[in-house]
Design an enzyme around this catalytic site. Structure first.
Site, PDB file in Angstrom:
ATOM      1  N   TYR A 114      54.374  33.142 -31.652  1.00  0.00           N
ATOM      2  CA  TYR A 114      55.462  32.451 -30.934  1.00  0.00           C
ATOM      3  C   TYR A 114      56.270  33.480 -30.177  1.00  0.00           C
ATOM      4  O   TYR A 114      56.601  34.548 -30.718  1.00  0.00           O
ATOM      5  CB  TYR A 114      56.382  31.715 -31.911  1.00  0.00           C
ATOM      6  CG  TYR A 114      56.240  30.227 -31.801  1.00  0.00           C
ATOM      7  CD1 TYR A 114      56.458  29.593 -30.578  1.00  0.00           C
ATOM      8  CD2 TYR A 114      55.874  29.447 -32.891  1.00  0.00           C
ATOM      9  CE1 TYR A 114      56.311  28.223 -30.452  1.00  0.00           C
ATOM     10  CE2 TYR A 114      55.726  28.078 -32.773  1.00  0.00           C
ATOM     11  CZ  TYR A 114      55.948  27.478 -31.542  1.00  0.00           C
ATOM     12  OH  TYR A 114      55.808  26.130 -31.411  1.00  0.00           O
TER      13      TYR A 114
ATOM     14  N   GLU B  27      59.022  32.505 -27.616  1.00  0.00           N
ATOM     15  CA  GLU B  27      59.957  31.846 -26.691  1.00  0.00           C
ATOM     16  C   GLU B  27      60.909  32.871 -26.107  1.00  0.00           C
ATOM     17  O   GLU B  27      61.424  33.741 -26.820  1.00  0.00           O
ATOM     18  CB  GLU B  27      60.722  30.731 -27.407  1.00  0.00           C
ATOM     19  CG  GLU B  27      59.847  29.518 -27.625  1.00  0.00           C
ATOM     20  CD  GLU B  27      60.525  28.412 -28.405  1.00  0.00           C
ATOM     21  OE1 GLU B  27      61.724  28.536 -28.704  1.00  0.00           O
ATOM     22  OE2 GLU B  27      59.836  27.436 -28.718  1.00  0.00           O
TER      23      GLU B  27
ATOM     24  N   ASP C 118      52.445  25.188  -2.652  1.00  0.00           N
ATOM     25  CA  ASP C 118      51.554  25.029  -3.806  1.00  0.00           C
ATOM     26  C   ASP C 118      50.178  25.530  -3.382  1.00  0.00           C
ATOM     27  O   ASP C 118      49.421  24.814  -2.734  1.00  0.00           O
ATOM     28  CB  ASP C 118      51.520  23.547  -4.199  1.00  0.00           C
ATOM     29  CG  ASP C 118      50.571  23.273  -5.350  1.00  0.00           C
ATOM     30  OD1 ASP C 118      49.781  24.167  -5.704  1.00  0.00           O
ATOM     31  OD2 ASP C 118      50.614  22.143  -5.876  1.00  0.00           O
TER      32      ASP C 118
ATOM     33  N   THR D 199      47.470  28.205  -9.603  1.00  0.00           N
ATOM     34  CA  THR D 199      46.782  28.147 -10.891  1.00  0.00           C
ATOM     35  C   THR D 199      45.823  29.318 -10.967  1.00  0.00           C
ATOM     36  O   THR D 199      45.376  29.844  -9.942  1.00  0.00           O
ATOM     37  CB  THR D 199      46.017  26.821 -11.083  1.00  0.00           C
ATOM     38  OG1 THR D 199      45.156  26.622  -9.964  1.00  0.00           O
ATOM     39  CG2 THR D 199      46.963  25.648 -11.215  1.00  0.00           C
TER      40      THR D 199
ATOM     41  N   LYS E  84      41.220  28.481 -10.827  1.00  0.00           N
ATOM     42  CA  LYS E  84      40.399  28.053  -9.681  1.00  0.00           C
ATOM     43  C   LYS E  84      39.876  29.291  -8.955  1.00  0.00           C
ATOM     44  O   LYS E  84      38.892  29.880  -9.384  1.00  0.00           O
ATOM     45  CB  LYS E  84      41.223  27.154  -8.747  1.00  0.00           C
ATOM     46  CG  LYS E  84      41.760  25.877  -9.415  1.00  0.00           C
ATOM     47  CD  LYS E  84      42.470  24.984  -8.405  1.00  0.00           C
ATOM     48  CE  LYS E  84      42.962  23.685  -9.006  1.00  0.00           C
ATOM     49  NZ  LYS E  84      44.267  23.802  -9.692  1.00  0.00           N
TER      50      LYS E  84
ATOM     51  N   ARG F 291      42.742  28.740 -17.779  1.00  0.00           N
ATOM     52  CA  ARG F 291      43.415  27.529 -17.282  1.00  0.00           C
ATOM     53  C   ARG F 291      44.925  27.713 -17.420  1.00  0.00           C
ATOM     54  O   ARG F 291      45.430  27.874 -18.528  1.00  0.00           O
ATOM     55  CB  ARG F 291      42.922  26.355 -18.126  1.00  0.00           C
ATOM     56  CG  ARG F 291      43.308  24.993 -17.690  1.00  0.00           C
ATOM     57  CD  ARG F 291      42.340  23.982 -18.264  1.00  0.00           C
ATOM     58  NE  ARG F 291      41.036  24.173 -17.651  1.00  0.00           N
ATOM     59  CZ  ARG F 291      40.670  23.658 -16.477  1.00  0.00           C
ATOM     60  NH1 ARG F 291      41.480  22.891 -15.811  1.00  0.00           N
ATOM     61  NH2 ARG F 291      39.480  23.908 -15.978  1.00  0.00           N
TER      62      ARG F 291
HETATM   63  N1  DSN Z   1      43.084  18.566 -10.605  1.00  0.00           N
HETATM   64  C1  DSN Z   1      43.115  19.654  -9.659  1.00  0.00           C
HETATM   65  C2  DSN Z   1      42.126  19.489  -8.588  1.00  0.00           C
HETATM   66  O1  DSN Z   1      41.032  19.049  -8.901  1.00  0.00           O
HETATM   67  O2  DSN Z   1      42.384  19.806  -7.435  1.00  0.00           O
HETATM   68  C3  DSN Z   1      44.450  19.886  -9.113  1.00  0.00           C
HETATM   69  O3  DSN Z   1      45.367  19.900 -10.141  1.00  0.00           O
END
Ligand code: DSN
Length: 416
Positions: free
Chosen positions: A51, A53, A197, A223, A226, A232
């Site tokens: 933990y 925080e 984003d 993110t 990707k 993730r």
């Molecule tokens: N779910 C993702 C996508 O497939 O683009 C975005 O969060």
């Protein structure tokens, strides 16, 4: 022998099935990728037990000396990778990152301008059922019907009319490069802040292969699973002046304890992306997507915007008399995984829309290049033109398996 297999065969069977699915099929979901073995090991490490925080040096728990090192490494590498003044590496996902940015930048009921979901936006860009759409007043902009490119005249007109407090740029199903400077000018003209984003294309930005939002945006989210082929999770980049409010918005605003094992994985993936090979990877991702788009277009598959500048191709399969659902299922039985997707001005519904979305992050991580894109694009158009042909599906499934054997999936051996 693998401990899970020994202890919990019921669970292991599912993991083993997923390993085989990933190894023997072509992963073309535009938001998916394969994490490296080092990322997998970091995410499976003892960091999951802790933990923590708070933030490095300011935790609410004892025993944080090593997690502090991990989080500082992730922060410092992300700052070098993106050239930003401040980073928060704790968001559990892109959605959490976006929610925290809204919490920092807005009051409930404030007006926000963002890309329509059917035109390539994201659920957190104001979809009615999402927290964003329920809490703030979102106004949507879209793409032009003739070019399928963002309609900047309309963005500027909507900004003048609605005077949003925040403009959101970035997308999850938009195949073209986004000129962030144009958004920044519109935001400045109407007194709005700019939030980009870049969940999908962060790695392309890091590699210098996509317009960089960091110099012009107030807030940037991404993110790590990707384009960065990491764990993730999400991150927020911002100017130093917003650092305190962003950190407060993530914790305690929208999250509790950070996932330190995932932050360790983020440190690993940022370290990998700082290496020179990553630039070649990002270039190849785009070259592969362009090749795939050319093959599909030459075979008569309608493409939104006519092609791509990124990793992503959006096809209108109604041009072949199909729906997105049928196309997704037909390809899936051949071992080619894509997702059905709304297209701009879609007259169909989200669960059976007019399009499919394809991407090249995962195939490129497997070291596939233009030659393989020619082959795969050919298979896709053959299947889409004869979705009921069982013999063809069986034949292509076999060919997909053979191709996959030549291109191992990184990272899966640590699960054996
Ligand atoms: N779910 C993702 C996508 O497939 O683009 C975005 O969060």
């Amino acid at each position: 022998m693998n401990r899970i297999r020994q202890q919990d065969s019921e669970l292991w069977d599912a993991i083993a099935g997923e390993i085989d699915r990933q190894r023997s099929g072509l992963e073309m979901i535009a938001s998916e990728n394969y994490a490296s073995e080092a990322v997998m090991i970091a995410c499976g490490s003892v960091m999951t037990n802790k933990y923590a925080e708070g933030y490095p040096g300011k935790r609410y728990y004892g025993g944080c000396e090593f997690v502090d090192i991990v989080e500082e490494l992730a922060r410092e590498r992300a700052k070098r990778l993106f050239g930003c003044e401040h980073v928060n590496v704790q968001p559990h996902s892109g959605t959490q990152a976006n929610t925290a940015i809204y919490l920092a930048a807005l009051q409930p009921g404030d007006t926000v301008l963002a890309l329509d979901l059917a035109h390539g936006g994201h659920t957190t860009h104001g979809m009615k059922l999402n927290h964003s759409g329920r809490t703030y007043h979102f106004v949507s902009y879209g793409v032009r019907p003739d070019t399928h490119r963002i309609d900047f005249d309309s963005v500027a007109a909507l900004a003048r009319e609605h005077k949003p407090k925040l403009i959101v740029a970035g997308a999850s199903a938009y195949p073209r490069e986004i000129p962030h400077g144009t958004f920044a000018q519109i935001a400045e003209d109407c007194g709005a802040k700019l939030f980009v984003d870049m969940a999908h294309y962060a790695g392309l930005v890091a590699a210098g292969e996509h317009d960089d939002p960091v110099p012009v945006a107030d807030y940037v989210s991404l993110t790590t699973h990707k384009s960065l082929h990491g764990p993730r999770g999400g991150m927020i980049l911002c100017k130093a002046g917003y650092a305190a409010e962003i950190d407060r918005a993530v914790f305690p605003g929208v999250q509790g304890g950070p996932l330190m094992h995932i932050i360790a994985g983020k440190a690993v993936c940022c370290g990998e992306a700082l290496k020179s090979e990553f630039k070649q990877y990002a270039r190849q991702v785009i070259d592969n997507a362009k090749t795939l788009a050319d093959v599909l277009a030459n075979d008569g598959v309608g493409l939104i915007s006519g092609g791509t500048d990124t990793h992503l191709v959006l096809a209108d399969v109604t041009s072949l008399g199909l729906t997105g659902r049928v196309a997704e299922q037909s390809l899936e039985r051949c071992g080619i995984t894509v997702n059905k997707n709304m297209i701009p001005f879609d007259r169909r519904r989200p669960l059976d829309p007019s399009g499919i979305r394809l991407g090249t992050f995962a195939l490129t991580t497997r070291s596939m290049k233009e030659e393989q894109m020619h082959t795969i694009g050919g298979w896709i158009s053959e299947v889409l033109k004869a979705p009921d042909d069982d013999a063809l599906a069986k034949q292509i499934r076999g060919e997909v398996r053979e191709l996959c054997k030549q291109f191992p999936v990184p990272g899966t051996s640590c699960n054996n």
